[in-house]
Design a protein around this motif. Structure first.
Motif, PDB file in Angstrom:
ATOM      1  N   VAL A  47      48.367  48.608  34.928  1.00 28.50           N
ATOM      2  CA  VAL A  47      48.783  47.422  35.385  1.00 28.50           C
ATOM      3  C   VAL A  47      47.636  46.691  36.164  1.00 28.50           C
ATOM      4  O   VAL A  47      46.845  47.490  36.925  1.00 28.50           O
ATOM      5  CB  VAL A  47      50.179  47.234  35.941  1.00 28.50           C
ATOM      6  CG1 VAL A  47      51.085  47.710  35.187  1.00 28.50           C
ATOM      7  CG2 VAL A  47      49.957  48.326  37.133  1.00 28.50           C
ATOM      8  N   VAL A  48      47.608  45.434  36.338  1.00 33.91           N
ATOM      9  CA  VAL A  48      46.629  44.561  36.880  1.00 33.91           C
ATOM     10  C   VAL A  48      47.136  44.641  38.690  1.00 33.91           C
ATOM     11  O   VAL A  48      48.348  44.683  38.913  1.00 33.91           O
ATOM     12  CB  VAL A  48      46.524  43.050  36.315  1.00 33.91           C
ATOM     13  CG1 VAL A  48      47.868  42.433  36.627  1.00 33.91           C
ATOM     14  CG2 VAL A  48      45.529  42.546  37.238  1.00 33.91           C
ATOM     15  N   HIS A  49      46.118  44.626  39.361  1.00 33.34           N
ATOM     16  CA  HIS A  49      46.408  44.712  41.019  1.00 33.34           C
ATOM     17  C   HIS A  49      45.372  43.678  41.344  1.00 33.34           C
ATOM     18  O   HIS A  49      44.466  43.138  40.639  1.00 33.34           O
ATOM     19  CB  HIS A  49      46.170  46.005  41.427  1.00 33.34           C
ATOM     20  CG  HIS A  49      46.977  47.007  41.082  1.00 33.34           C
ATOM     21  ND1 HIS A  49      48.286  47.014  41.425  1.00 33.34           N
ATOM     22  CD2 HIS A  49      46.828  48.265  40.461  1.00 33.34           C
ATOM     23  CE1 HIS A  49      49.214  48.268  40.895  1.00 33.34           C
ATOM     24  NE2 HIS A  49      48.028  49.045  40.414  1.00 33.34           N
ATOM     25  N   THR A  50      45.572  43.436  42.953  1.00 39.45           N
ATOM     26  CA  THR A  50      44.687  42.693  43.555  1.00 39.45           C
ATOM     27  C   THR A  50      44.441  43.319  44.861  1.00 39.45           C
ATOM     28  O   THR A  50      45.148  44.247  45.186  1.00 39.45           O
ATOM     29  CB  THR A  50      45.229  41.274  43.745  1.00 39.45           C
ATOM     30  OG1 THR A  50      46.081  41.272  44.666  1.00 39.45           O
ATOM     31  CG2 THR A  50      45.612  40.613  42.412  1.00 39.45           C
ATOM     32  N   ALA A  51      43.315  43.092  45.388  1.00 40.97           N
ATOM     33  CA  ALA A  51      42.989  43.372  46.968  1.00 40.97           C
ATOM     34  C   ALA A  51      43.008  42.030  47.360  1.00 40.97           C
ATOM     35  O   ALA A  51      42.021  41.266  47.313  1.00 40.97           O
ATOM     36  CB  ALA A  51      41.910  44.058  47.085  1.00 40.97           C
ATOM     37  N   TYR A  82      46.602  43.489  50.670  1.00 45.23           N
ATOM     38  CA  TYR A  82      47.684  43.944  50.044  1.00 45.23           C
ATOM     39  C   TYR A  82      47.560  43.381  48.691  1.00 45.23           C
ATOM     40  O   TYR A  82      46.504  42.803  48.204  1.00 45.23           O
ATOM     41  CB  TYR A  82      48.986  43.025  50.471  1.00 45.23           C
ATOM     42  CG  TYR A  82      48.883  41.689  50.338  1.00 45.23           C
ATOM     43  CD1 TYR A  82      48.199  40.765  51.033  1.00 45.23           C
ATOM     44  CD2 TYR A  82      49.733  40.883  49.370  1.00 45.23           C
ATOM     45  CE1 TYR A  82      48.122  39.386  51.076  1.00 45.23           C
ATOM     46  CE2 TYR A  82      49.659  39.531  49.265  1.00 45.23           C
ATOM     47  CZ  TYR A  82      49.085  38.984  50.036  1.00 45.23           C
ATOM     48  OH  TYR A  82      48.871  37.363  50.077  1.00 45.23           O
ATOM     49  N   CYS A  83      48.258  43.729  47.572  1.00 47.54           N
ATOM     50  CA  CYS A  83      48.398  43.399  46.374  1.00 47.54           C
ATOM     51  C   CYS A  83      49.417  42.383  46.100  1.00 47.54           C
ATOM     52  O   CYS A  83      50.514  42.365  46.313  1.00 47.54           O
ATOM     53  CB  CYS A  83      48.737  44.653  45.103  1.00 47.54           C
ATOM     54  SG  CYS A  83      49.103  44.167  43.504  1.00 47.54           S
ATOM     55  N   ARG A  84      48.988  41.299  45.279  1.00 48.12           N
ATOM     56  CA  ARG A  84      50.009  39.953  45.107  1.00 48.12           C
ATOM     57  C   ARG A  84      51.046  40.284  44.382  1.00 48.12           C
ATOM     58  O   ARG A  84      52.054  39.781  44.284  1.00 48.12           O
ATOM     59  CB  ARG A  84      49.121  38.727  44.513  1.00 48.12           C
ATOM     60  CG  ARG A  84      48.012  38.151  45.688  1.00 48.12           C
ATOM     61  CD  ARG A  84      47.696  36.775  45.099  1.00 48.12           C
ATOM     62  NE  ARG A  84      46.244  37.236  44.399  1.00 48.12           N
ATOM     63  CZ  ARG A  84      46.285  36.850  43.056  1.00 48.12           C
ATOM     64  NH1 ARG A  84      47.279  36.422  42.353  1.00 48.12           N
ATOM     65  NH2 ARG A  84      45.040  37.186  42.588  1.00 48.12           N
ATOM     66  N   PHE A  85      50.676  41.415  43.409  1.00 51.06           N
ATOM     67  CA  PHE A  85      51.881  41.748  42.418  1.00 51.06           C
ATOM     68  C   PHE A  85      52.783  42.802  43.090  1.00 51.06           C
ATOM     69  O   PHE A  85      53.890  42.655  42.259  1.00 51.06           O
ATOM     70  CB  PHE A  85      51.081  42.150  41.114  1.00 51.06           C
ATOM     71  CG  PHE A  85      50.425  41.093  40.575  1.00 51.06           C
ATOM     72  CD1 PHE A  85      50.703  39.919  40.071  1.00 51.06           C
ATOM     73  CD2 PHE A  85      48.884  41.240  40.450  1.00 51.06           C
ATOM     74  CE1 PHE A  85      49.916  38.735  39.618  1.00 51.06           C
ATOM     75  CE2 PHE A  85      47.994  40.330  39.938  1.00 51.06           C
ATOM     76  CZ  PHE A  85      48.576  39.173  39.384  1.00 51.06           C
ATOM     77  N   HIS A  86      52.315  43.724  43.960  1.00 48.82           N
ATOM     78  CA  HIS A  86      53.162  44.551  44.394  1.00 48.82           C
ATOM     79  C   HIS A  86      53.079  44.599  45.949  1.00 48.82           C
ATOM     80  O   HIS A  86      52.123  45.206  46.581  1.00 48.82           O
ATOM     81  CB  HIS A  86      52.684  46.081  43.799  1.00 48.82           C
ATOM     82  CG  HIS A  86      52.488  45.861  42.634  1.00 48.82           C
ATOM     83  ND1 HIS A  86      51.183  45.967  41.762  1.00 48.82           N
ATOM     84  CD2 HIS A  86      53.452  46.231  41.331  1.00 48.82           C
ATOM     85  CE1 HIS A  86      51.473  45.914  40.428  1.00 48.82           C
ATOM     86  NE2 HIS A  86      52.655  46.156  40.041  1.00 48.82           N
ATOM     87  N   PRO A  87      53.631  43.739  46.677  1.00 51.11           N
ATOM     88  CA  PRO A  87      53.629  43.443  47.969  1.00 51.11           C
ATOM     89  C   PRO A  87      53.660  44.766  48.970  1.00 51.11           C
ATOM     90  O   PRO A  87      53.141  44.963  50.017  1.00 51.11           O
ATOM     91  CB  PRO A  87      54.619  42.374  48.419  1.00 51.11           C
ATOM     92  CG  PRO A  87      54.915  41.738  46.949  1.00 51.11           C
ATOM     93  CD  PRO A  87      54.853  42.956  46.034  1.00 51.11           C
ATOM     94  N   ASN A  88      54.311  45.934  48.297  1.00 53.92           N
ATOM     95  CA  ASN A  88      54.463  47.041  49.028  1.00 53.92           C
ATOM     96  C   ASN A  88      52.927  47.650  49.070  1.00 53.92           C
ATOM     97  O   ASN A  88      52.754  48.660  49.922  1.00 53.92           O
ATOM     98  CB  ASN A  88      55.424  48.080  48.128  1.00 53.92           C
ATOM     99  CG  ASN A  88      56.824  47.717  48.660  1.00 53.92           C
ATOM    100  OD1 ASN A  88      57.111  46.996  49.708  1.00 53.92           O
ATOM    101  ND2 ASN A  88      57.700  48.149  47.787  1.00 53.92           N
ATOM    102  N   MET A  89      52.197  47.420  48.151  1.00 54.77           N
ATOM    103  CA  MET A  89      50.805  48.135  48.430  1.00 54.77           C
ATOM    104  C   MET A  89      50.032  47.533  49.522  1.00 54.77           C
ATOM    105  O   MET A  89      49.911  46.306  49.440  1.00 54.77           O
ATOM    106  CB  MET A  89      50.035  47.688  46.928  1.00 54.77           C
ATOM    107  CG  MET A  89      50.612  48.511  45.598  1.00 54.77           C
ATOM    108  SD  MET A  89      49.591  47.990  44.280  1.00 54.77           S
ATOM    109  CE  MET A  89      47.988  48.345  44.619  1.00 54.77           C
ATOM    110  N   LYS A  90      49.823  48.181  50.492  1.00 54.12           N
ATOM    111  CA  LYS A  90      49.021  47.869  51.519  1.00 54.12           C
ATOM    112  C   LYS A  90      47.952  48.466  51.827  1.00 54.12           C
ATOM    113  O   LYS A  90      48.002  49.850  51.755  1.00 54.12           O
ATOM    114  CB  LYS A  90      50.085  47.586  52.937  1.00 54.12           C
ATOM    115  CG  LYS A  90      51.125  46.783  52.505  1.00 54.12           C
ATOM    116  CD  LYS A  90      52.424  47.088  53.872  1.00 54.12           C
ATOM    117  CE  LYS A  90      53.626  46.526  53.333  1.00 54.12           C
ATOM    118  NZ  LYS A  90      54.750  46.986  54.237  1.00 54.12           N
TER     119      LYS A  90
HETATM  120 CU    CU Z   1      49.365  45.910  42.345  1.00 48.09          CU
END
Ligand code: CU
Length: 108
Positions: free
Chosen positions: A58-62, A92-100
């Motif tokens: 899946v796509v992520h961001t930093a 963080y990831c804009r699509f998964h705010p729990n990713m920090k």
């Molecule tokens: Cu993500």
């Protein structure tokens, strides 16, 4: 011959430490898998590049919390950012705010 060449050729160079801080910008790698950055906290220096390698499907961001950068990371792709300022940067990831994640950027 530069100091760096000498290191590889002769394994000895008295000024390698001073030389390295100027010329050898590092690439600090962060792997993304299972919707998490690993390692989540990294240390780097001004002039270094951080590379995120997205191993997920899946796509992520930093995305820097201070707005300094926003790196899009499609599935299976990598992306980079050049660190220009010292200081701690949370992201963080804009699509998964729990990713920090956090980068502690120190001056050269
Ligand atoms: Cu993500």
């Amino acid at each position: 011959m530069t100091c760096r060449d000498a290191m590889f050729a002769a394994l000895a160079c008295g000024s390698i430490a001073a030389f390295a801080s100027v010329a050898d910008a590092a690439i600090v790698r962060v792997t993304i898998s299972n919707i998490a950055y690993a390692p989540a906290k990294i240390a780097a220096h001004v002039g270094d590049t951080v590379e995120w390698d997205n191993k997920d499907f899946v796509v992520h961001t930093a995305t820097a919390r201070n707005g300094a950068w926003d790196v899009n990371l499609p599935a299976g792709k990598s992306g980079r950012v050049l660190l220009k300022k010292a200081g701690k940067i949370g992201y963080y990831c804009r699509f998964h705010p729990n990713m920090k994640g956090e980068i502690d950027v120190s001056a050269k």
